[in-house]
Design a protein around this motif. Structure first.
Motif, PDB file in Angstrom:
ATOM      1  N   ASN A 118     -10.942   0.821  -0.084  1.00 62.31           N
ATOM      2  CA  ASN A 118     -10.474   2.196   0.160  1.00 62.31           C
ATOM      3  C   ASN A 118     -11.139   2.771   1.407  1.00 62.31           C
ATOM      4  OD1 ASN A 118      -9.123   1.922  -2.197  1.00 62.31           O
ATOM      5  ND2 ASN A 118     -10.392   3.325  -3.392  1.00 62.31           N
ATOM      6  N   GLU A 119     -12.457   2.492   1.546  1.00 62.82           N
ATOM      7  CA  GLU A 119     -13.208   3.050   2.682  1.00 62.82           C
ATOM      8  C   GLU A 119     -12.677   2.472   3.995  1.00 62.82           C
ATOM      9  OE1 GLU A 119     -14.660   1.767  -0.119  1.00 62.82           O
ATOM     10  OE2 GLU A 119     -14.936   3.782  -0.918  1.00 62.82           O
ATOM     11  N   GLU A 120     -12.416   1.146   3.987  1.00 62.58           N
ATOM     12  CA  GLU A 120     -11.908   0.519   5.222  1.00 62.58           C
ATOM     13  C   GLU A 120     -10.549   1.103   5.610  1.00 62.58           C
ATOM     14  OE1 GLU A 120     -13.733  -4.000   5.231  1.00 62.58           O
ATOM     15  OE2 GLU A 120     -12.318  -3.467   3.648  1.00 62.58           O
ATOM     16  N   LEU A 121      -9.700   1.350   4.601  1.00 60.63           N
ATOM     17  CA  LEU A 121      -8.373   1.909   4.894  1.00 60.63           C
ATOM     18  C   LEU A 121      -8.509   3.346   5.430  1.00 60.63           C
ATOM     19  CD1 LEU A 121      -6.324   0.656   1.771  1.00 60.63           C
ATOM     20  CD2 LEU A 121      -6.250  -0.262   4.092  1.00 60.63           C
ATOM     21  N   SER A 122      -9.415   4.139   4.824  1.00 60.58           N
ATOM     22  CA  SER A 122      -9.632   5.527   5.293  1.00 60.58           C
ATOM     23  C   SER A 122     -10.111   5.528   6.742  1.00 60.58           C
ATOM     24  CB  SER A 122     -10.710   6.218   4.453  1.00 60.58           C
ATOM     25  OG  SER A 122     -10.166   6.603   3.232  1.00 60.58           O
ATOM     26  N   GLU A 123     -11.017   4.590   7.042  1.00 61.17           N
ATOM     27  CA  GLU A 123     -11.571   4.477   8.392  1.00 61.17           C
ATOM     28  C   GLU A 123     -10.449   4.157   9.394  1.00 61.17           C
ATOM     29  OE1 GLU A 123     -14.676   5.462   8.632  1.00 61.17           O
ATOM     30  OE2 GLU A 123     -14.263   5.299  10.802  1.00 61.17           O
ATOM     31  N   CYS A 135       3.909  17.052   7.828  1.00 56.77           N
ATOM     32  CA  CYS A 135       3.527  18.337   8.437  1.00 56.77           C
ATOM     33  C   CYS A 135       2.733  18.176   9.741  1.00 56.77           C
ATOM     34  CB  CYS A 135       2.731  19.171   7.434  1.00 56.77           C
ATOM     35  SG  CYS A 135       1.083  18.507   7.130  1.00 56.77           S
ATOM     36  N   GLY A 136       2.356  16.943  10.070  1.00 54.68           N
ATOM     37  CA  GLY A 136       1.672  16.714  11.349  1.00 54.68           C
ATOM     38  C   GLY A 136       0.170  16.955  11.317  1.00 54.68           C
ATOM     39  N   LYS A 137      -0.370  17.457  10.179  1.00 57.72           N
ATOM     40  CA  LYS A 137      -1.818  17.700  10.096  1.00 57.72           C
ATOM     41  C   LYS A 137      -2.559  16.373   9.848  1.00 57.72           C
ATOM     42  CE  LYS A 137      -2.528  22.286  10.266  1.00 57.72           C
ATOM     43  NZ  LYS A 137      -1.251  22.826  10.550  1.00 57.72           N
ATOM     44  N   LYS A 138      -3.865  16.359  10.210  1.00 58.44           N
ATOM     45  CA  LYS A 138      -4.630  15.118  10.043  1.00 58.44           C
ATOM     46  C   LYS A 138      -5.730  15.308   9.011  1.00 58.44           C
ATOM     47  CE  LYS A 138      -3.606  13.731  14.731  1.00 58.44           C
ATOM     48  NZ  LYS A 138      -4.040  13.745  16.106  1.00 58.44           N
ATOM     49  N   ASP A 139      -5.377  15.851   7.878  1.00 63.23           N
ATOM     50  CA  ASP A 139      -6.372  16.153   6.854  1.00 63.23           C
ATOM     51  C   ASP A 139      -5.949  15.516   5.523  1.00 63.23           C
ATOM     52  OD1 ASP A 139      -8.520  17.228   5.657  1.00 63.23           O
ATOM     53  OD2 ASP A 139      -7.769  19.296   5.586  1.00 63.23           O
ATOM     54  N   PHE A 140      -6.503  14.332   5.274  1.00 65.01           N
ATOM     55  CA  PHE A 140      -6.094  13.587   4.075  1.00 65.01           C
ATOM     56  C   PHE A 140      -7.190  13.578   3.012  1.00 65.01           C
ATOM     57  CE2 PHE A 140      -3.517  11.541   7.441  1.00 65.01           C
ATOM     58  CZ  PHE A 140      -2.269  11.648   6.862  1.00 65.01           C
ATOM     59  N   THR A 141      -6.797  13.384   1.750  1.00 65.09           N
ATOM     60  CA  THR A 141      -7.774  13.187   0.670  1.00 65.09           C
ATOM     61  C   THR A 141      -8.385  11.784   0.824  1.00 65.09           C
ATOM     62  OG1 THR A 141      -6.117  12.176  -0.755  1.00 65.09           O
ATOM     63  CG2 THR A 141      -6.434  14.565  -0.998  1.00 65.09           C
ATOM     64  N   SER A 142      -9.401  11.497   0.037  1.00 68.01           N
ATOM     65  CA  SER A 142      -9.876  10.113   0.028  1.00 68.01           C
ATOM     66  C   SER A 142      -8.842   9.258  -0.734  1.00 68.01           C
ATOM     67  CB  SER A 142     -11.249  10.026  -0.620  1.00 68.01           C
ATOM     68  OG  SER A 142     -11.202  10.659  -1.864  1.00 68.01           O
ATOM     69  N   ILE A 143      -8.977   7.944  -0.580  1.00 63.67           N
ATOM     70  CA  ILE A 143      -7.958   7.056  -1.166  1.00 63.67           C
ATOM     71  C   ILE A 143      -8.332   6.706  -2.604  1.00 63.67           C
ATOM     72  CG2 ILE A 143      -6.979   4.730  -0.988  1.00 63.67           C
ATOM     73  CD1 ILE A 143      -7.255   5.053   2.069  1.00 63.67           C
ATOM     74  N   ARG A 144      -7.328   6.737  -3.502  1.00 65.95           N
ATOM     75  CA  ARG A 144      -7.541   6.314  -4.891  1.00 65.95           C
ATOM     76  C   ARG A 144      -6.613   5.150  -5.181  1.00 65.95           C
ATOM     77  NH1 ARG A 144      -5.985  11.036  -4.411  1.00 65.95           N
ATOM     78  NH2 ARG A 144      -4.241  11.313  -5.820  1.00 65.95           N
ATOM     79  N   GLN A 145      -7.077   4.242  -6.021  1.00 67.51           N
ATOM     80  CA  GLN A 145      -6.210   3.123  -6.396  1.00 67.51           C
ATOM     81  C   GLN A 145      -5.345   3.548  -7.577  1.00 67.51           C
ATOM     82  OE1 GLN A 145      -5.632   0.266  -4.873  1.00 67.51           O
ATOM     83  NE2 GLN A 145      -7.132   0.691  -3.262  1.00 67.51           N
ATOM     84  N   PHE A 146      -4.063   3.321  -7.476  1.00 67.29           N
ATOM     85  CA  PHE A 146      -3.113   3.797  -8.473  1.00 67.29           C
ATOM     86  C   PHE A 146      -2.499   2.611  -9.220  1.00 67.29           C
ATOM     87  CE2 PHE A 146       1.339   4.853  -9.404  1.00 67.29           C
ATOM     88  CZ  PHE A 146       1.127   5.916 -10.270  1.00 67.29           C
TER      89      PHE A 146
END
Ligand code: ATP
Length: 458
Positions: A118-123, A135-146
C-alpha cells in the motif's frame, strides 16, 4: 480505433433486447445487468461454441458443474481469503473511489503494480503527481485493501463459523474434483476438466457496460499434464484460444496477445498471457491463459490431507500434475462479438444497422415472415419445420422492408418469406442478411438449404 462509439452500440443492445439494466423497475442496481431474450440466446450459443471447440472435439477433456458455494477451507487454502484484495483509495475532496493500481496505470501503463505494498502504491501516486480524475484535486486517503469475495452465511445463524463465500472463479471447483473425475472417468494424463458457470467479485470499479461486473460467467479449463512431458501445452492453448476467437469471426486486427512480465506473475506461475480485444473504450483483457504449475493441486492435497497425486501406471511414479488454465469471461467475449459485428450500411434511400454475427452465434438463425396475416397457416407450417433445426423467430407485423431491417439489426442471417405463390408452388423466398440477395427455395429442401449456407459462412 473502433468505427462506432460505445454509447451507440450499447443503446442498440439495450433497446433491441440483448441486455437490460438490472432491477430496472426499481431504478436499477448499479452495474448489474439482465440478459434479454436475444442476449440469453447469444450467451447460450457462445457456451455451445466453446464446448464444441474445447470439449466435444477433444476426447480427453470433460465438463463438470461444481457448486457455487464451496467449503470455506477451499478459499483459505488457495489464499483467496487472505489475498484476494484490490487496493482501494478515495479522493478526500469529492469522495470518488478508485483502484490505486488503475489510477497509476492511467498515468503510466507500463508500471507493474502487482505485488507492491500500500505504501509503495501511495508513494507512486505522489511521485507521478496524479490528480483525482473527477475533481482534479490531489488529496487522497491512504490505501486500504478491499476483500473482493462476496460473503454470506450458510444455515440459520449469522455467526463466524457459518461464513461462506460465493466463488470468485470457477477453477477451484475443478481442482477439488480432480480425484473424483480422474477415478470415476479413468482419465489418463494429459487430460482436461472444464467448468462453465457463474463467478462473483465485489469489484471496486465495475463498469464499461457488461465488461466488468460483480456477477459474471466464466468458461475455464484446467489442463493437467506430466511435468516431464516435453510438449509445450502453454503455447498450444495460446494458439488454440486465438483460433477459437478467429472461428467465431472476431476480426484479427482487434485481437492481440499480452504476455505478462516476470514481475506481474504470481510466484507459482511460469507464464501468463492475456488475449486482449480492442473494445470501443480501448484494449481490454478478453481472456487469459496461465501456466499454474502444480500449485493448486499440491496446496489442496496438503491442506485436505487427501492424496491428489497422479499415479503413472507404467512407471509407478506418483506426482502432482502441472496445469495450463485457459479462462474466458462469457460477457467479455459476448461484448467483443457484439462490438465487432455492429455495422451501419448506407443504402440507396436509408441506412441499415446490421450485425454481421456468425450464424452459429446469432440469437436467431432464421426469421419466418409471412407477407400477410392471411398466410398464417402456411407461415406456421414453415415455422414448425424450421424450429426443429434452428433457433427461429416469427414476425407478421409491419411492412416486409421494416421486418428485414429488424432482423438485420439483431443479426438474423436468413429471412424466409411466405407469399401468395407459396400456396401453389410450395416455395418460399430466402433472403440473406449480408448480401441481401434473395432466392426461391422449395419448402421440402429449406432446412438443408439453410444448413449448407450456414456451413459455407462459418
Ligand atoms: P481483470 O484484470 O480485468 O480484473 P482478471 O485478470 O482479474 O481480470 P481473471 O481472474 O484472469 O481476470 O479471470 C478470467 C476471465 O474472467 C477474465 O479474462 C475475464 O474474461 C473474466 N472476468 C474476470 N473478472 C471479471 C468481471 N469483473 N466481470 C466480467 N468478467 C470478468
Amino acid at each position: 480505433m473502433q468505427k462506432f462509439t460505445f454509447d451507440k452500440i450499447t443503446n442498440h443492445l439495450t433497446t433491441s433486447g440483448f441486455v437490460y439494466p438490472g432491477s430496472d423497475i426499481y431504478g436499477g442496481l448499479a452495474n448489474s445487468w439482465d440478459f434479454g431474450p436475444l442476449g440469453t440466446l447469444l450467451k447460450n450459443h457462445i457456451k455451445t461454441a466453446f464446448r464444441d471447440h474445447f470439449v466435444r472435439k477433444n476426447k480427453n477433456i470433460v465438463e463438470i458443474e461444481p457448486a457455487i458455494i464451496m467449503n470455506t477451507k477451499v478459499w483459505e487454502t488457495t489464499g483467496h481469503v487472505s489475498n484476494f484484495h484490490d487496493p482501494l483509495i478515495d479522493c478526500k475532496n469529492c469522495h470518488s473511489r478508485f483502484r490505486a493500481d488503475e489510477l497509476i496505470n492511467s498515468k503510466d501503463k507500463d508500471i507493474c503494480c502487482d505485488g507492491k505494498s500500500n505504501e509503495e502504491l501511495s508513494e507512486l501516486i505522489k511521485t507521478l503527481d496524479i490528480a483525482c480524475p473527477e475533481c482534479g484535486k490531489k488529496d487522497f486517503t491512504s490505501i486500504r485493501q478491499f476483500q473482493m469475495m462476496f460473503k454470506t452465511f450458510m444455515g440459520v445463524t449469522e455467526e463466524k463459523s457459518n461464513i461462506v463465500y460465493l466463488r470468485p472463479e470457477t477453477a477451484q471447483g475443478i481442482f477439488v474434483n480432480f480425484k473424483n473425475v480422474m477415478r470415476s472417468q479413468r482419465m489418463k494424463l494429459p487430460f482436461g476438466i472444464c467448468d462453465i458457470g457463474k463467478a462473483f467479485r465485489n469489484e471496486i470499479t465495475p463498469g464499461n457496460y457488461i465488461f466488468r461486473t460483480r456477477e459474471f460467467e466464466q468458461m475455464e479449463i484446467e489442463f493437467f499434464y506430466s511435468p516431464k512431458d516435453s510438449f509445450n501445452y502453454f503455447n498450444f492453448f495460446k494458439e488454440d484460444c486465438l483460433k477459437f476467437l478467429d472461428e467465431l469471426g472476431l476480426k484479427k486486427e482487434n485481437l492481440r496477445y499480452r504476455d505478462h512480465a516476470k514481475e506481474e506473475l504470481a510466484f507459482y506461475s511460469e507464464a501468463t498471457t492475456d488475449i486482449e480485444y480492442l473494445y470501443p473504450f480501448g484494449w481490454g483483457e478478453l481472456m487469459g491463459i496461465a501456466s499454474r504449475t502444480d500449485y493448486d493441486l499440491s496446496r489442496h492435497g496438503e491442506s485436505s490431507k487427501e492424496d491428489l497425486k497422479y499415479l503413472d501406471q507404467e512407471t509407478n511414479e506418483k506426482f502432482y500434475p502441472y496445469v495450463i488454465e485457459p479462462s474466458f469471461g462469457v460477457e467479455r467475449l459476448m461484448l467483443a462479438i457484439l462490438c465487432d459485428s455492429y455495422d451501419e450500411e448506407q443504402l440507396e434511400n436509408d441506412t441499415r444497422i446490421v450485425m454481421h454475427l456468425n450464424p452459429k452465434l446469432a440469437p436467431y438463425q432464421v426469421a419466418v415472415l409471412p407477407l400477410s396475416k392471411q398466410l398464417a397457416e402456411e407461415g406456421e407450417e414453415v415455422l414448425s419445420i424450421i424450429n426443429r433445426r434452428f433457433d427461429s423467430v416469427y414476425d407478421v407485423t409491419g411492412s416486409i422492408g421494416k421486418r428485414y431491417r429488424r432482423e438485420d439489426a439483431i443479426g438474423t442471417p436468413f429471412c424466409v418469406t411466405i407469399d401468395f405463390d407459396t400456396k401453389e408452388d410450395k416455395c418460399v423466398t430466402v433472403r440473406e442478411r449480408d448480401s441481401m440477395k434473395q432466392e426461391r427455395v422449395k419448402i421440402s429442401s429449406l432446412c438443408e438449404y439453410i444448413q449448407n449456407k450456414i456451413e459455407s459462412m462459418e
